[in-house]
Motif scaffolding. Structure first.
Motif, PDB file in Angstrom:
ATOM      1  N   ASP A  24       3.458   6.157  -3.571  1.00  0.00           N
ATOM      2  CA  ASP A  24       3.062   6.956  -2.403  1.00  0.00           C
ATOM      3  C   ASP A  24       1.582   6.736  -2.077  1.00  0.00           C
ATOM      4  OD1 ASP A  24       5.589   8.028  -2.102  1.00  0.00           O
ATOM      5  OD2 ASP A  24       5.099   9.937  -3.107  1.00  0.00           O
ATOM      6  N   LEU A  25       0.737   6.732  -3.103  1.00  0.00           N
ATOM      7  CA  LEU A  25      -0.692   6.506  -2.876  1.00  0.00           C
ATOM      8  C   LEU A  25      -0.966   5.082  -2.391  1.00  0.00           C
ATOM      9  CD1 LEU A  25      -2.198   8.372  -5.958  1.00  0.00           C
ATOM     10  CD2 LEU A  25      -2.165   9.135  -3.573  1.00  0.00           C
ATOM     11  N   ALA A  26      -0.231   4.112  -2.918  1.00  0.00           N
ATOM     12  CA  ALA A  26      -0.404   2.722  -2.468  1.00  0.00           C
ATOM     13  C   ALA A  26       0.001   2.586  -1.004  1.00  0.00           C
ATOM     14  CB  ALA A  26       0.426   1.785  -3.341  1.00  0.00           C
ATOM     15  N   ARG A  27       1.093   3.225  -0.635  1.00  0.00           N
ATOM     16  CA  ARG A  27       1.595   3.136   0.740  1.00  0.00           C
ATOM     17  C   ARG A  27       0.625   3.770   1.732  1.00  0.00           C
ATOM     18  NH1 ARG A  27       4.515   6.981   2.014  1.00  0.00           N
ATOM     19  NH2 ARG A  27       5.772   7.134   0.154  1.00  0.00           N
ATOM     20  N   THR A  28      -0.067   4.833   1.317  1.00  0.00           N
ATOM     21  CA  THR A  28      -0.982   5.543   2.211  1.00  0.00           C
ATOM     22  C   THR A  28      -2.448   5.138   2.013  1.00  0.00           C
ATOM     23  OG1 THR A  28      -1.157   7.382   0.643  1.00  0.00           O
ATOM     24  CG2 THR A  28       0.543   7.552   2.367  1.00  0.00           C
ATOM     25  N   ASP A  29      -2.682   4.035   1.290  1.00  0.00           N
ATOM     26  CA  ASP A  29      -4.039   3.528   1.027  1.00  0.00           C
ATOM     27  C   ASP A  29      -4.932   4.547   0.320  1.00  0.00           C
ATOM     28  OD1 ASP A  29      -3.594   0.998   2.111  1.00  0.00           O
ATOM     29  OD2 ASP A  29      -4.067   1.692   4.133  1.00  0.00           O
ATOM     30  N   GLU A  30      -4.362   5.355  -0.576  1.00  0.00           N
ATOM     31  CA  GLU A  30      -5.131   6.340  -1.324  1.00  0.00           C
ATOM     32  C   GLU A  30      -5.109   6.069  -2.828  1.00  0.00           C
ATOM     33  OE1 GLU A  30      -4.210  10.382  -0.247  1.00  0.00           O
ATOM     34  OE2 GLU A  30      -3.697   9.769   1.783  1.00  0.00           O
ATOM     35  N   PHE A  31      -4.567   4.919  -3.248  1.00  0.00           N
ATOM     36  CA  PHE A  31      -4.529   4.573  -4.671  1.00  0.00           C
ATOM     37  C   PHE A  31      -5.966   4.446  -5.171  1.00  0.00           C
ATOM     38  CE2 PHE A  31      -3.689   1.961  -8.428  1.00  0.00           C
ATOM     39  CZ  PHE A  31      -2.552   2.586  -8.919  1.00  0.00           C
ATOM     40  N   PRO A  32      -6.270   4.852  -6.411  1.00  0.00           N
ATOM     41  CA  PRO A  32      -7.656   4.833  -6.907  1.00  0.00           C
ATOM     42  C   PRO A  32      -8.305   3.455  -6.987  1.00  0.00           C
ATOM     43  CG  PRO A  32      -6.198   6.012  -8.438  1.00  0.00           C
ATOM     44  CD  PRO A  32      -5.358   5.434  -7.370  1.00  0.00           C
ATOM     45  N   ALA A  33      -7.518   2.388  -6.884  1.00  0.00           N
ATOM     46  CA  ALA A  33      -8.044   1.017  -6.909  1.00  0.00           C
ATOM     47  C   ALA A  33      -7.473   0.280  -5.694  1.00  0.00           C
ATOM     48  CB  ALA A  33      -7.637   0.319  -8.201  1.00  0.00           C
ATOM     49  N   PRO A  34      -8.096  -0.823  -5.290  1.00  0.00           N
ATOM     50  CA  PRO A  34      -7.580  -1.574  -4.142  1.00  0.00           C
ATOM     51  C   PRO A  34      -6.155  -2.079  -4.406  1.00  0.00           C
ATOM     52  CG  PRO A  34      -9.748  -2.375  -4.791  1.00  0.00           C
ATOM     53  CD  PRO A  34      -9.315  -1.406  -5.839  1.00  0.00           C
ATOM     54  N   VAL A  35      -5.331  -2.032  -3.373  1.00  0.00           N
ATOM     55  CA  VAL A  35      -3.930  -2.476  -3.471  1.00  0.00           C
ATOM     56  C   VAL A  35      -3.697  -3.570  -2.439  1.00  0.00           C
ATOM     57  CG1 VAL A  35      -1.519  -1.774  -3.232  1.00  0.00           C
ATOM     58  CG2 VAL A  35      -3.173  -0.206  -4.254  1.00  0.00           C
ATOM     59  N   ILE A  36      -3.034  -4.630  -2.859  1.00  0.00           N
ATOM     60  CA  ILE A  36      -2.662  -5.730  -1.958  1.00  0.00           C
ATOM     61  C   ILE A  36      -1.185  -5.575  -1.640  1.00  0.00           C
ATOM     62  CG2 ILE A  36      -2.412  -8.228  -1.737  1.00  0.00           C
ATOM     63  CD1 ILE A  36      -4.719  -8.450  -3.812  1.00  0.00           C
ATOM     64  N   ARG A  37      -0.862  -5.558  -0.353  1.00  0.00           N
ATOM     65  CA  ARG A  37       0.538  -5.475   0.036  1.00  0.00           C
ATOM     66  C   ARG A  37       0.979  -6.834   0.546  1.00  0.00           C
ATOM     67  NH1 ARG A  37       3.734  -1.337   4.049  1.00  0.00           N
ATOM     68  NH2 ARG A  37       5.766  -2.230   3.570  1.00  0.00           N
ATOM     69  N   ALA A  38       2.038  -7.365  -0.064  1.00  0.00           N
ATOM     70  CA  ALA A  38       2.617  -8.652   0.330  1.00  0.00           C
ATOM     71  C   ALA A  38       4.081  -8.409   0.671  1.00  0.00           C
ATOM     72  CB  ALA A  38       2.484  -9.666  -0.791  1.00  0.00           C
ATOM     73  N   GLY A  39       4.355  -8.243   1.954  1.00  0.00           N
ATOM     74  CA  GLY A  39       5.723  -7.914   2.359  1.00  0.00           C
ATOM     75  C   GLY A  39       6.065  -6.513   1.893  1.00  0.00           C
ATOM     76  N   THR A  40       7.094  -6.406   1.070  1.00  0.00           N
ATOM     77  CA  THR A  40       7.491  -5.098   0.544  1.00  0.00           C
ATOM     78  C   THR A  40       6.932  -4.848  -0.853  1.00  0.00           C
ATOM     79  OG1 THR A  40       9.519  -6.039  -0.364  1.00  0.00           O
ATOM     80  CG2 THR A  40       9.639  -5.108   1.863  1.00  0.00           C
ATOM     81  N   ARG A  41       6.122  -5.770  -1.356  1.00  0.00           N
ATOM     82  CA  ARG A  41       5.569  -5.651  -2.706  1.00  0.00           C
ATOM     83  C   ARG A  41       4.110  -5.200  -2.669  1.00  0.00           C
ATOM     84  NH1 ARG A  41       8.031 -10.074  -6.579  1.00  0.00           N
ATOM     85  NH2 ARG A  41      10.131 -10.125  -5.734  1.00  0.00           N
ATOM     86  N   TYR A  42       3.738  -4.461  -3.699  1.00  0.00           N
ATOM     87  CA  TYR A  42       2.358  -4.026  -3.869  1.00  0.00           C
ATOM     88  C   TYR A  42       1.817  -4.645  -5.149  1.00  0.00           C
ATOM     89  CZ  TYR A  42       3.431  -0.308  -0.505  1.00  0.00           C
ATOM     90  OH  TYR A  42       3.784   0.394   0.609  1.00  0.00           O
TER      91      TYR A  42
END
Length: 89
Positions: A24-42
């Protein structure tokens, strides 16, 4: 290994987060560290995790004066010393 990337569930454990909350945090750009989204993968880069924890992401984290392979001669047991003094291998 700052170039490695992990699914958000592995770094989530470091930050004390559960699987659902991590995504949920990765999807909303609130994860505590940077997240790379590649298609449906994080993916979460290790360098981003280290930075979020306040650890410098580059190089070896072992102080040069205490490298584990350099100080093994300083660790001796009395039994080893006895064999060496008696000329045994």
């Amino acid at each position: 290994m700052p170039w490695r990337r992990h699914r958000p569930t592995h770094p989530a454990r470091i930050f004390g987060l559960g699987r659902s909350l991590a995504y949920d945090l990765a999807r909303t750009d609130e994860f505590p560290a940077p997240v790379i989204r590649a298609g449906t993968r994080y993916r979460v880069p290790v360098a981003g995790i280290l930075t979020a924890l306040g650890i410098p992401p580059g190089g070896d984290l072992t102080p040069s004066a205490m490298r584990s392979v350099d100080h093994h001669d300083g660790i001796r047991t009395p039994a080893v010393d006895d064999h060496v003094q008696q000329g045994e291998p």
